[in-house]
Design a protein around this motif. Sequence first.
Motif, PDB file in Angstrom:
ATOM      1  N   ILE A 181       0.845  -1.200   0.000  1.00  0.00           N
ATOM      2  CA  ILE A 181       0.000   0.000   0.000  1.00  0.00           C
ATOM      3  C   ILE A 181       0.878   1.246   0.000  1.00  0.00           C
ATOM      4  N   GLU A 182       1.907   1.246   0.834  1.00  0.00           N
ATOM      5  CA  GLU A 182       2.823   2.390   0.884  1.00  0.00           C
ATOM      6  C   GLU A 182       3.516   2.604  -0.466  1.00  0.00           C
ATOM      7  N   MET A 183       3.875   1.516  -1.099  1.00  0.00           N
ATOM      8  CA  MET A 183       4.545   1.624  -2.391  1.00  0.00           C
ATOM      9  C   MET A 183       3.607   2.183  -3.452  1.00  0.00           C
ATOM     10  N   LEU A 184       2.366   1.705  -3.457  1.00  0.00           N
ATOM     11  CA  LEU A 184       1.392   2.177  -4.432  1.00  0.00           C
ATOM     12  C   LEU A 184       1.051   3.649  -4.215  1.00  0.00           C
ATOM     13  N   ARG A 185       1.172   4.110  -2.992  1.00  0.00           N
ATOM     14  CA  ARG A 185       0.921   5.523  -2.686  1.00  0.00           C
ATOM     15  C   ARG A 185       2.127   6.395  -2.999  1.00  0.00           C
ATOM     16  N   GLY A 186       3.219   5.778  -3.389  1.00  0.00           N
ATOM     17  CA  GLY A 186       4.432   6.531  -3.694  1.00  0.00           C
ATOM     18  C   GLY A 186       5.259   6.871  -2.484  1.00  0.00           C
ATOM     19  N   ASN A 187       4.989   6.197  -1.349  1.00  0.00           N
ATOM     20  CA  ASN A 187       5.679   6.505  -0.102  1.00  0.00           C
ATOM     21  C   ASN A 187       6.843   5.564   0.183  1.00  0.00           C
ATOM     22  N   ALA A 188       7.115   4.627  -0.694  1.00  0.00           N
ATOM     23  CA  ALA A 188       8.204   3.678  -0.458  1.00  0.00           C
ATOM     24  C   ALA A 188       8.702   3.131  -1.784  1.00  0.00           C
ATOM     25  N   THR A 189       9.976   2.835  -1.838  1.00  0.00           N
ATOM     26  CA  THR A 189      10.565   2.197  -3.007  1.00  0.00           C
ATOM     27  C   THR A 189      10.687   0.698  -2.757  1.00  0.00           C
ATOM     28  N   ALA A 190      10.967  -0.043  -3.821  1.00  0.00           N
ATOM     29  CA  ALA A 190      11.147  -1.487  -3.670  1.00  0.00           C
ATOM     30  C   ALA A 190      12.331  -1.788  -2.757  1.00  0.00           C
ATOM     31  N   GLU A 191      13.385  -0.974  -2.852  1.00  0.00           N
ATOM     32  CA  GLU A 191      14.567  -1.187  -2.011  1.00  0.00           C
ATOM     33  C   GLU A 191      14.235  -0.972  -0.540  1.00  0.00           C
ATOM     34  N   GLU A 192      13.442   0.061  -0.244  1.00  0.00           N
ATOM     35  CA  GLU A 192      13.055   0.327   1.145  1.00  0.00           C
ATOM     36  C   GLU A 192      12.177  -0.795   1.689  1.00  0.00           C
ATOM     37  N   ILE A 193      11.252  -1.259   0.859  1.00  0.00           N
ATOM     38  CA  ILE A 193      10.385  -2.356   1.277  1.00  0.00           C
ATOM     39  C   ILE A 193      11.201  -3.609   1.554  1.00  0.00           C
ATOM     40  N   GLN A 194      12.135  -3.918   0.673  1.00  0.00           N
ATOM     41  CA  GLN A 194      12.944  -5.120   0.865  1.00  0.00           C
ATOM     42  C   GLN A 194      13.752  -5.028   2.154  1.00  0.00           C
ATOM     43  N   SER A 195      14.307  -3.864   2.433  1.00  0.00           N
ATOM     44  CA  SER A 195      15.091  -3.686   3.648  1.00  0.00           C
ATOM     45  C   SER A 195      14.248  -3.918   4.902  1.00  0.00           C
ATOM     46  N   ARG A 196      13.043  -3.365   4.912  1.00  0.00           N
ATOM     47  CA  ARG A 196      12.162  -3.546   6.079  1.00  0.00           C
ATOM     48  C   ARG A 196      11.704  -4.989   6.205  1.00  0.00           C
ATOM     49  N   LEU A 197      11.402  -5.618   5.071  1.00  0.00           N
ATOM     50  CA  LEU A 197      10.970  -7.009   5.115  1.00  0.00           C
ATOM     51  C   LEU A 197      12.089  -7.921   5.612  1.00  0.00           C
ATOM     52  N   GLU A 198      13.312  -7.630   5.217  1.00  0.00           N
ATOM     53  CA  GLU A 198      14.441  -8.447   5.661  1.00  0.00           C
ATOM     54  C   GLU A 198      14.611  -8.364   7.173  1.00  0.00           C
ATOM     55  N   ILE A 199      14.484  -7.168   7.718  1.00  0.00           N
ATOM     56  CA  ILE A 199      14.601  -6.998   9.172  1.00  0.00           C
ATOM     57  C   ILE A 199      13.472  -7.738   9.886  1.00  0.00           C
ATOM     58  N   THR A 200      12.252  -7.570   9.362  1.00  0.00           N
ATOM     59  CA  THR A 200      11.084  -8.204   9.982  1.00  0.00           C
ATOM     60  C   THR A 200      11.170  -9.719   9.898  1.00  0.00           C
ATOM     61  N   ALA A 201      11.531 -10.239   8.729  1.00  0.00           N
ATOM     62  CA  ALA A 201      11.592 -11.690   8.537  1.00  0.00           C
ATOM     63  C   ALA A 201      12.647 -12.316   9.442  1.00  0.00           C
ATOM     64  N   THR A 202      13.766 -11.626   9.623  1.00  0.00           N
ATOM     65  CA  THR A 202      14.833 -12.144  10.475  1.00  0.00           C
ATOM     66  C   THR A 202      14.350 -12.318  11.914  1.00  0.00           C
ATOM     67  N   ARG A 203      13.451 -11.434  12.345  1.00  0.00           N
ATOM     68  CA  ARG A 203      12.942 -11.515  13.712  1.00  0.00           C
ATOM     69  C   ARG A 203      11.781 -12.470  13.871  1.00  0.00           C
ATOM     70  N   LEU A 204      11.059 -12.705  12.769  1.00  0.00           N
ATOM     71  CA  LEU A 204       9.866 -13.537  12.863  1.00  0.00           C
ATOM     72  C   LEU A 204      10.122 -15.005  12.534  1.00  0.00           C
ATOM     73  N   LEU A 205      10.967 -15.247  11.529  1.00  0.00           N
ATOM     74  CA  LEU A 205      11.119 -16.603  11.003  1.00  0.00           C
ATOM     75  C   LEU A 205      12.404 -17.245  11.489  1.00  0.00           C
ATOM     76  N   ILE A 206      12.343 -18.544  11.672  1.00  0.00           N
ATOM     77  CA  ILE A 206      13.517 -19.314  12.054  1.00  0.00           C
ATOM     78  C   ILE A 206      13.610 -20.517  11.147  1.00  0.00           C
ATOM     79  N   ASP A 207      14.815 -21.031  10.965  1.00  0.00           N
ATOM     80  CA  ASP A 207      14.977 -22.264  10.184  1.00  0.00           C
ATOM     81  C   ASP A 207      14.360 -23.430  10.937  1.00  0.00           C
ATOM     82  N   PRO A 208      13.740 -24.389  10.206  1.00  0.00           N
ATOM     83  CA  PRO A 208      13.135 -25.541  10.866  1.00  0.00           C
ATOM     84  C   PRO A 208      14.203 -26.411  11.515  1.00  0.00           C
TER      85      PRO A 208
END
Length: 208
Positions: A181-208
């Motif tokens: 939604i932020e990207m479609l509104r012009g408030n974020a780039t793909a690079e910014e989204i990827q950076s935030r997702l990487e931080i979030t995923a690192t904290r949420l997901l673990i290897d099985p």
Amino acid sequence: MTAEPTVTGDGRPAGQAAGQGVRSRSQHQRRKRIVQAAAALASRGGIEAMQMRTVSERAGVALGTLYRYFPSKMDLVVAVVSEEIDLLEGSIERRPPRSGAAPERAVEVLMRATRGLMREPELAEAMIRSLLLSDVKTDFGERMSGLLLRAASGPPEAIPAGDPRRLAARALSGIWTMEMIEMLRGNATAEEIQSRLEITATRLLIDP
């Protein structure tokens, strides 16, 4: 003596079964043509362009036929969303992420989805708006979570219902939707989204 008619495994006469099979394929093709017509219109003018009469004309079906398949415009929008997820699932199945830890594999899936959607931003906006505004039930969240689980942890069906990885995948899917939604509104780039997702995923997901 009159020969007994050949029957199929479910007990129906073979001719009847064949006829119903032909009708079923025809109905499936008609439905797919409608959904593709709606997606093409949305890709050029957003959800406003998906007028039911326009869709029926583009798909080459009667308006009444369109309403038999999709009782409302939002039913049709949800079908378009489902079609796009089908394409994403097919892409991931053909070329699954194999390298990196669980968070990296999950983010790769999300960024491939992001790049695919942003090739047609009008369609992407229509899809996201449908998720936020529609009263029609959609399995978008479950399917995106399933894709993330498969990439990060293996086949979703092998992961118990109460496993924290399921909750983490669903949370990450929801965060990605808000980032879109932020990207479609012009408030974020793909690079910014990827950076935030990487931080979030690192904290949420673990290897099985």
